[in-house]
Design an enzyme around this catalytic site. Structure first.
Site, mmCIF file in Angstrom:
data_model
loop_
_atom_site.group_PDB
_atom_site.id
_atom_site.type_symbol
_atom_site.label_atom_id
_atom_site.label_comp_id
_atom_site.label_asym_id
_atom_site.label_seq_id
_atom_site.Cartn_x
_atom_site.Cartn_y
_atom_site.Cartn_z
ATOM 1 N N ASP A 75 0.804 -1.212 0.000
ATOM 2 C CA ASP A 75 0.000 0.000 0.000
ATOM 3 C C ASP A 75 0.838 1.263 0.000
ATOM 4 O OD1 ASP A 75 0.712 -0.913 2.617
ATOM 5 O OD2 ASP A 75 -0.634 0.579 3.496
ATOM 6 N N GLU A 142 0.230 -1.651 5.593
ATOM 7 C CA GLU A 142 1.267 -1.263 6.553
ATOM 8 C C GLU A 142 1.058 0.158 7.038
ATOM 9 O OE1 GLU A 142 5.085 0.642 7.797
ATOM 10 O OE2 GLU A 142 3.799 1.143 6.083
#
Length: 482
Positions: A75, A142
């Site tokens: 991400d 994350e």
């Protein structure tokens, strides 16, 4: 970017920038990674939360070497400048090569951690790289929630040597990080019809630098939410006003770059209010002259009256509490000189509807008890005005291991390549390594990466020469480990 060197990293990163991948919306990225593995004849597996693991055989003759885990996260932080039309759920990132830097056009670049993922991919398809068996782990979410690390199916990973490719300064090897927690205060409010006889203004602070609330929290940058609350608090001493709206900031781990409020001033005091705004603008431009963009703005603009306003009994305690919220560095480490030990980021303030304002803060510390203390202080502040407070997304710290065999190998590699010692440090920013250590005891880990600046903001950029140095270090460490 595809013409830059090392060619394979930039080609892989170019592919990644075309895939929408904001945190919590990673179906397209997962699909891309799986199809990429199939295209390159690599075995892969996924788990229930969306992590992807690719398995790359060793270079012939190195099959008996220890398996190395290359790890990055799928991400990216989705931040854009106001006025920029970009849908992070559908649109590719528009990249620009500018001198020695790569940046994006009005948005975050996603080099955090797209370049780390690209490096892992490039290793697996470059026939020139000598390595043992590789397991490339691409985790989800994350940047917010650590869903991938916390939900990882550890049975997919056999290696016990892990190279985390998610650091942002070439020349630094990271061996530890802080833990963090996200604190969300939900404030119940009541509204009333907007009062007559008032001049209404939108007060807007914009174009601050912002940045990563771990990596750049110590640089003295302005926090848009607190600066706006400060102005309102100071103004209230001389001019009464009504508050109709407050909107500021974005993600928990991004220092807020902009905030705005809608306020009503008794018509007789409108010019005094405009003068106060001009004086405050001059004050903060002087205060932040060395830390901020010189072109940041603090303005008040006359607008049409809103339909409703927040009842004063709710508005003024909210402003006071936002202004009084701890933000920035709260303590420096005594164990590691120069390291921020504890911090808090006043990340966002959003009036979500006619009944609710939500304030989100993000606390970090390398000392668990200090993180709990600053979280408790903020909880006490907001519960005192009637908020319901929840603490979400806790992450454990990663305790440094200066005797790590992997660290010894990496330092030797760095010295041999560049002729001087690397910096070996712990970070105030968060990494997934502490969670990996809990899930996979005995894992030997370091983190390193190319030089990135202003991550978690639309100013994010990658230093092109550092990517080549990062690649040399990564491939030499793999050769030594094989």
């Amino acid at each position: 970017m595809k013409n830059l060197n090392p060619k394979l990293i930039w080609e892989c990163f170019d592919e990644i920038t075309k895939v929408p991948r904001p945190t919590h919306h990673l179906d397209k990225m997962k699909e891309f990674l799986c199809s990429w593995a199939e295209r390159h004849n690599l075995r892969y597996a996924t788990d229930e939360v969306g992590n992807v693991v690719m398995y790359c055989p060793a270079t012939p003759g190195h099959e008996n070497a220890p398996t190395v885990v290359l790890q990055g996260h799928q991400d990216m932080v989705a931040e854009k400048n106001s006025g920029v039309e970009h849908d992070f759920l559908t649109d590719p990132i528009t990249t620009v090569v500018e001198g020695d830097w790569v940046r994006a056009e009005g948005t975050t670049l996603g080099a955090d951690n797209g370049l780390g993922c690209a490096a892992a991919m490039a290793v697996m398809i470059d026939p020139e790289v000598v390595h043992g068996p590789i397991e490339a782990l691409f985790t989800v979410d994350e940047e917010q929630g650590l869903t991938g690390a916390n939900g990882l199916d550890a049975s997919l990973i056999s290696g016990r040597t892990l190279l985390n490719l998610d650091s942002e300064e070439q020349g630094m090897i990271v061996i530890g990080c802080a833990g963090s927690i996200c604190t969300v205060a939900t404030y119940p409010i009541e509204e009333a019809p907007a009062a007559d006889g008032f001049a209404w203004y939108e007060v807007h602070i914009n174009h601050l630098k912002g940045g990563h609330s771990g990596m750049e929290i110590h640089l003295g940058r302005g926090n848009a939410n607190q600066l706006l609350a400060r102005f309102l608090w100071e103004t209230k001493r001389d001019i009464s006003f009504q508050l109709a709206d407050f909107q500021g900031g974005g993600l928990p781990n991004a220092i807020p770059r902009e905030a705005k409020a809608i306020v009503g001033i008794p018509s007789d005091y409108a010019l005094d209010f405009e003068a106060a705004a001009g004086k405050f603008s001059a004050t903060i431009h002087e205060e932040y002259a060395l830390a901020e963009n010189p072109g940041f703005t603090f303005e008040c603009t006359r607008i049409d009256p809103p339909a409703t306003m927040i009842e004063e009994a709710y508005a003024m305690p909210l402003i006071a509490t936002i202004f009084g919220t701890p933000k920035g560095v709260q303590g420096m480490s005594l164990a590691v000189p120069g390291l921020v030990e504890t911090s808090s980021n006043l990340a966002s303030v959003h009036k979500t509807d006619a009944e609710t304002v939500v304030v989100t803060t993000h606390q970090r510390s390398s000392v668990d008890s200090r993180r709990e203390e600053i979280t408790d202080r903020i909880t006490a502040l907001y519960e005192n005005i009637g908020c319901e407070v929840e603490c979400n997304d806790p992450s454990v710290g990663w305790a440094p291991n200066p005797d790590s065999p992997l660290l010894k190998t990496a330092v030797e590699s760095f010295e041999s390549l560049f002729g001087h010692k690397p910096k070996v440090e712990a970070l105030h920013a968060g990494l997934e390594c502490g969670i990996f250590l809990e899930k996979m005891p005995g894992m030997d880990m370091i983190s390193f990466g190319p030089t990135l600046k202003d991550i978690h903001s639309p100013g994010e950029k990658a230093y092109i020469p550092s990517v080549a140095e990062f690649w040399r270090l990564l491939t030499d460490i793999l050769r030594r480990l094989s």
